[in-house]
Each structure stands twice: as structure tokens, then as C-alpha cells.
Write a protein that holds these residues in place. Sequence first.
Motif, mmCIF file in Angstrom:
data_model
loop_
_atom_site.group_PDB
_atom_site.id
_atom_site.type_symbol
_atom_site.label_atom_id
_atom_site.label_comp_id
_atom_site.label_asym_id
_atom_site.label_seq_id
_atom_site.Cartn_x
_atom_site.Cartn_y
_atom_site.Cartn_z
ATOM 1 N N PHE A 1 11.330 -2.880 -5.136
ATOM 2 C CA PHE A 1 10.953 -2.914 -3.717
ATOM 3 C C PHE A 1 9.683 -2.104 -3.484
ATOM 4 O O PHE A 1 8.770 -2.543 -2.769
ATOM 5 N N TYR A 2 9.600 -0.936 -4.102
ATOM 6 C CA TYR A 2 8.400 -0.111 -3.943
ATOM 7 C C TYR A 2 7.176 -0.802 -4.546
ATOM 8 O O TYR A 2 6.079 -0.770 -3.974
ATOM 9 N N ASP A 3 7.357 -1.432 -5.688
ATOM 10 C CA ASP A 3 6.243 -2.195 -6.268
ATOM 11 C C ASP A 3 5.805 -3.311 -5.324
ATOM 12 O O ASP A 3 4.606 -3.588 -5.179
ATOM 13 N N ALA A 4 6.777 -3.952 -4.691
ATOM 14 C CA ALA A 4 6.462 -5.035 -3.753
ATOM 15 C C ALA A 4 5.630 -4.515 -2.585
ATOM 16 O O ALA A 4 4.662 -5.159 -2.154
ATOM 17 N N ILE A 5 5.986 -3.352 -2.058
ATOM 18 C CA ILE A 5 5.216 -2.768 -0.953
ATOM 19 C C ILE A 5 3.785 -2.486 -1.388
ATOM 20 O O ILE A 5 2.822 -2.784 -0.656
ATOM 21 N N LEU A 6 3.620 -1.925 -2.568
ATOM 22 C CA LEU A 6 2.273 -1.604 -3.054
ATOM 23 C C LEU A 6 1.435 -2.866 -3.235
ATOM 24 O O LEU A 6 0.235 -2.878 -2.931
ATOM 25 N N ILE A 7 2.055 -3.933 -3.701
ATOM 26 C CA ILE A 7 1.353 -5.215 -3.852
ATOM 27 C C ILE A 7 0.891 -5.729 -2.492
ATOM 28 O O ILE A 7 -0.252 -6.177 -2.324
ATOM 29 N N VAL A 8 1.773 -5.652 -1.513
ATOM 30 C CA VAL A 8 1.470 -6.185 -0.182
ATOM 31 C C VAL A 8 0.399 -5.354 0.518
ATOM 32 O O VAL A 8 -0.499 -5.901 1.173
ATOM 33 N N ILE A 9 0.465 -4.046 0.402
ATOM 34 C CA ILE A 9 -0.558 -3.201 1.026
ATOM 35 C C ILE A 9 -1.935 -3.521 0.453
ATOM 36 O O ILE A 9 -2.924 -3.644 1.192
ATOM 37 N N GLU A 10 -2.009 -3.676 -0.850
ATOM 38 C CA GLU A 10 -3.277 -4.038 -1.478
ATOM 39 C C GLU A 10 -3.743 -5.407 -0.997
ATOM 40 O O GLU A 10 -4.938 -5.631 -0.752
ATOM 41 N N ALA A 11 -2.801 -6.331 -0.821
ATOM 42 C CA ALA A 11 -3.144 -7.683 -0.366
ATOM 43 C C ALA A 11 -3.698 -7.668 1.052
ATOM 44 O O ALA A 11 -4.657 -8.385 1.367
ATOM 45 N N VAL A 12 -3.112 -6.854 1.913
ATOM 46 C CA VAL A 12 -3.591 -6.756 3.296
ATOM 47 C C VAL A 12 -4.986 -6.138 3.328
ATOM 48 O O VAL A 12 -5.868 -6.587 4.073
ATOM 49 N N LYS A 13 -5.197 -5.112 2.522
ATOM 50 C CA LYS A 13 -6.524 -4.489 2.451
ATOM 51 C C LYS A 13 -7.569 -5.507 1.997
ATOM 52 O O LYS A 13 -8.667 -5.598 2.574
ATOM 53 N N ASP A 14 -7.230 -6.294 0.988
ATOM 54 C CA ASP A 14 -8.168 -7.298 0.480
ATOM 55 C C ASP A 14 -8.437 -8.389 1.522
ATOM 56 O O ASP A 14 -9.561 -8.904 1.623
ATOM 57 N N TYR A 15 -7.409 -8.750 2.279
ATOM 58 C CA TYR A 15 -7.561 -9.742 3.356
ATOM 59 C C TYR A 15 -8.575 -9.242 4.386
ATOM 60 O O TYR A 15 -9.479 -9.979 4.803
ATOM 61 N N ALA A 16 -8.452 -7.986 4.780
ATOM 62 C CA ALA A 16 -9.405 -7.407 5.730
ATOM 63 C C ALA A 16 -10.809 -7.371 5.136
ATOM 64 O O ALA A 16 -11.803 -7.659 5.823
ATOM 65 N N HIS A 17 -10.903 -7.046 3.856
ATOM 66 C CA HIS A 17 -12.219 -6.993 3.207
ATOM 67 C C HIS A 17 -12.843 -8.385 3.091
ATOM 68 O O HIS A 17 -14.079 -8.514 3.114
ATOM 69 N N ARG A 18 -12.028 -9.410 2.972
ATOM 70 C CA ARG A 18 -12.559 -10.778 2.977
ATOM 71 C C ARG A 18 -13.243 -11.071 4.316
ATOM 72 O O ARG A 18 -14.286 -11.731 4.361
ATOM 73 N N PHE A 19 -12.664 -10.569 5.394
ATOM 74 C CA PHE A 19 -13.292 -10.763 6.705
ATOM 75 C C PHE A 19 -14.569 -9.944 6.831
ATOM 76 O O PHE A 19 -15.537 -10.390 7.468
ATOM 77 N N ALA A 20 -14.580 -8.763 6.246
ATOM 78 C CA ALA A 20 -15.810 -7.965 6.259
ATOM 79 C C ALA A 20 -16.938 -8.721 5.565
ATOM 80 O O ALA A 20 -18.077 -8.778 6.054
ATOM 81 N N LYS A 21 -16.615 -9.318 4.438
ATOM 82 C CA LYS A 21 -17.609 -10.091 3.682
ATOM 83 C C LYS A 21 -18.070 -11.310 4.477
ATOM 84 O O LYS A 21 -19.277 -11.617 4.534
ATOM 85 N N LEU A 22 -17.124 -12.005 5.116
ATOM 86 C CA LEU A 22 -17.465 -13.187 5.908
ATOM 87 C C LEU A 22 -18.335 -12.808 7.103
ATOM 88 O O LEU A 22 -19.312 -13.512 7.424
ATOM 89 N N ALA A 23 -18.008 -11.711 7.762
ATOM 90 C CA ALA A 23 -18.789 -11.278 8.925
ATOM 91 C C ALA A 23 -20.226 -10.948 8.521
ATOM 92 O O ALA A 23 -21.183 -11.296 9.231
#
Length: 563
Positions: free
Chosen positions: A220-242
Motif C-alpha cells: 500500500f505504501y509503495d502504491a502511494i509513492l507511485i501515485v504521488i510521483e504520477a500526480v507530480k509528473d502529470y502537473a509537470h506535463r502541463f507545465a511543459k505544455l503551457a
Amino acid sequence: MATALLTQKYTNDVQTNSQKHFGYLTPRMYAYRDKVLNKKPYIDAQRALLATEAYRKYQAQPVVLKRAYMLKNILAKMSLYIDDETLIVGNQASGDKDAPIFPEYTLEFVLDELDKFEKRDGDVFYITEETKQQLKKIAPFWEQNNLRAHADTMLPKEVQVYMQTGFFGMEGKMNSGDAHLAVNYQKLLKLGLVGFEEQTKKAKANLDLTKPDSLDKYHFYDAILIVIEAVKDYAHRFAKLARAQAKTASNQRQKELLQIAATCDRVPYYPAQTFAEAVQAVWFIQCILQIESNGHSLSYGRLDQYLYPYMKADLDAGIETEASVVERLTNLWIKTLTINKVRSQAHTFSSAGSPLYQNVTIGGQTRDKQDAVNQLSFLVLKSVAQAHLPQPNLTVRYHANLNPAFMNEAIEVMKLGFGMPAFNNDEVIIPSFIKKGVKKADAYDYSAIGCVETAVPGKWGYRCTGMSYMNFPRILLIAMNRGIDKTSGERFAPDYGYFPEMKSYAELKEAWDKTVRYLTKMSVIVENAVDLTSEREVPDILCSALTDDCIKRGKHIGLICSL
């Protein structure tokens, strides 16, 4: 709509309503609202394809990891876009108001209605032939591999008759994920996801893996760490697009896009520092929670309380004005309207209008029993009045010492005639929570989390509450007919009497009471089966991470709520 025509329409509306109490949307938000409202909603297969890809690749993994990798795959590969008018970014599907498909819950009704979505009486969705073929192609993988299928096998034989005859309207639960909650947005803004990441790493490091239950916590803890990294990368994709769009934008829009990029570099991973960052962080999470799961009633909680410090600091520093705050809020409400969900045609008969019940709560009292109304509370009212949209739901918490000027403004919003705001009475709800054992401080911090439900933000939530939809007139006929359902001819309850042989209404009342109690018991059995299946098959990792005690206990929200 062509720019010239839209400009003229805006001018005409302003001139016609020149004395409007709450003022007007800015021209850009007027254009954005018009664009979203007039956008045709399409069925979007992209999420379904990416979810299938992840489930196939990680099908041998523990379910929490499979769910985490699924969300990571979706956020990394889904289409992104930034509307020209918006100051806030983040999209749930490939287009505004398009409805993503969640095959891990069910594909049954989707496949049955592929050629019917455009022909419905209400909640019409458009669908391309390409999308139809994409969904048909992945269907075999999900046939016996989804929440609905697993829930069906979990149902005891004693309740099968109710499901086979459609007596219990359980579709909202069997086709949907966790919902009816508000995550801890205040904590998110204060700590950023990096704070949750640090807590998770610490909890994982402290596990004693010789204890059997520690293995589930480890994953479960590994899953949380994966998801947090995924959300950060999602936001960074928008930074790149902007930044990419800024290269060809006009001077003003270029400046806005670069600011959007800088904001997405920081939030929601790092703590918010400004009002703009706080709003963007909240929207990212609000949006992603509805990519992770298709449960509705994901609510904002007490937005005027947790956003107020950021607004006040920016107003004092001259970074924001009341007008810019209202514009950003109306932007948030329009973005909220872009979230969509497709339901079966049968479900739309009782839930037409594609309601998502994303509730915003304002007013009420502080944890130390003081009136909680602040400057932002008034501006939320103003922004909702200007936007004049069916989403988000707006709830005002009323109490005896509520600021009278605020109450008057809330009444002015009501007079606009679009059903906002609803009122929750602190004088009734807070004592009821305390009576149920909720800590007093938490009881004073409750919010609306759907159409009528209430809970403490970040503390707990519900699934699709009250979704058995028992038909009371039909139950009366069953009670009058020895427990036999007149519609199906099946026995639904024990024989508590036959109406022609009853001597008094007291006998009928007794038969009615026993029948209702019996069928309520049966509905609880069905709901338990669905809840257990949901806990085991479709845990929501991000939602769990942002709900108090899930990290501490090492259990996802479904397991916490079942304790």
C-alpha cells in the motif's frame, strides 16, 4: 461561436441586466462558460484503453499496486489540453464534458448502449465509430474481471431474487467507485504531496515485515509513492505544455501561460504559496480523483476556510484583487463543469442531468464555535452567482449567529432561481454528529459531501449512499399480498398477512412495518456484498493517501471505513 457574435452576445446580456446584483463574468470567463456549455459531450475511450493496458501488464501484482500503476499509466499518457480562456489547467478526459469509461467497474451497460447514447431522452452522449470499436476490442478482457461481475458472485442466494427482478436499484453502487467525501485539502495545501510522501516513506521504513499484515501495508505504501510521483509528473506535463503554447501566444496570454507553467512546477507536489497556486492544487486533485475513480460526489469541503489565508495574504500584498479572486473562482466552477460521468439509461431515469454533486461548503462555524464567515465566503457567493451553473453544488452552513449580511447575500443567490445554495443547519447537524461519537472539534468542521450527505472533510466518507432505491408503494402491495410481489410474482418477504382478511388498519400497519424491516435487512446484505467487493477489487490510492489515518494505519480508505 464566432468571436464577434460572442462579444455582441456578452454586450447585450450586460446591457439587458445592467443592475444585476452580483455583477458579471469577465468577458473571457463569459466566453469560456459559453464554450463549455455548448460543447457536445462524447464518450471517451482513452482512459479505458490505458486502464486495460495497465491491468494486463500488472495483473499479477497486489491490487493496490495494480491500481497505482493504472493511474500512473493514465496520467502519463492521456491527452492534455489548455483552453485559451482558462487560468487553471487539468482535464479529466480528451475534451471538456467528455465522459471517460471505467471498465474496471463495468462495461456491460456501455456495450449494450453503444448505439443508443445519442438517442436517449436525456443525458445524451455522442460516440464515434472508432470509439465503439475500441471499447468492443477491450471488452473480452473485462467480461468477468470487473466490480459488477465480482459483486454478483459475492451476493448470497437469499438476495438474488431482488437483483434478478430489479427490485433494488443498486446500479449506482455496482458500477461506481468511492465517493461522497472531501479529502483533506487544508493539509494538502499546507504540506504538499511531498509531505504525504515523507509520511509514507517513514511509515514504510518502520514496518516489521515479520508480521503478516505488514506485507499488505508495504505494498500500500509503495502504491502511494507511485501515485504521488504520477500526480507530480502529470502537473509537470502541463507545465511543459503551457511553455510550448506560450511561444506562439500574444503578450498577455504568454505571460499567463508562463505563470501557469511556474505554478504547475510547484503544485500540488510542494505546498501552495499563493492563492493561484492553492486553487490550482485543489483543482488538480479534484480532477485526478475523478480520473482514478468514477464515484460521484467528490466534494471540495470547506473551501472558504482553507483558501482564505492564501487569498488574504495575496490581497494584502497586492498580488490579487477581489475582482481577480472572483474571476479565478468562476474559472474553477467552469472547470468543475467539465467533469462528466456516463450512466446507464436506466440510471438516468432517477439521476438525469449528469449530476456529479461536487459540493462546496461555505459559512458555518469554526472549531471554537465562532462564526466562520469571511471575505472569501462572500466572494464564493458572488462567483457562483455570476457563473450560474449546475456545478458545483453550493451549500451554506447556517447557525444562529451567522453573519446577517452573508445570509442576505445567500438569499440573493437563491432568488436567481438555479437551486443554489442549499442550507445545512449547524444547530441540528453538529449535535447529531457529537451524539454519534464524533469529536466536538470535528463536528464543528463538517461539510456537505454530495446532494444531502454530510461528513468531516479528510476524516471519512461514504460510497453511493442510500442507493437501494426501495419502492415503498410496491412494498405496501407486498405487505398486503402475503409477501408476494405483484409485479414479478416472486416471494419477497415472509407472509405477514393478506389484506382482504385483515380486520383493521393496525394489522396492515404491522404487516407493513415487518415487511419494510425485512426488505431493509435484505438491502443491507446486498450493500455489504458490494462494499466488500469494492474494498477488495478497486481501492483508490490517491483518495486514501489524502484521507486522514490511511497512511498511519497502512490501509486504504475502503478498509478504514469498514473498521
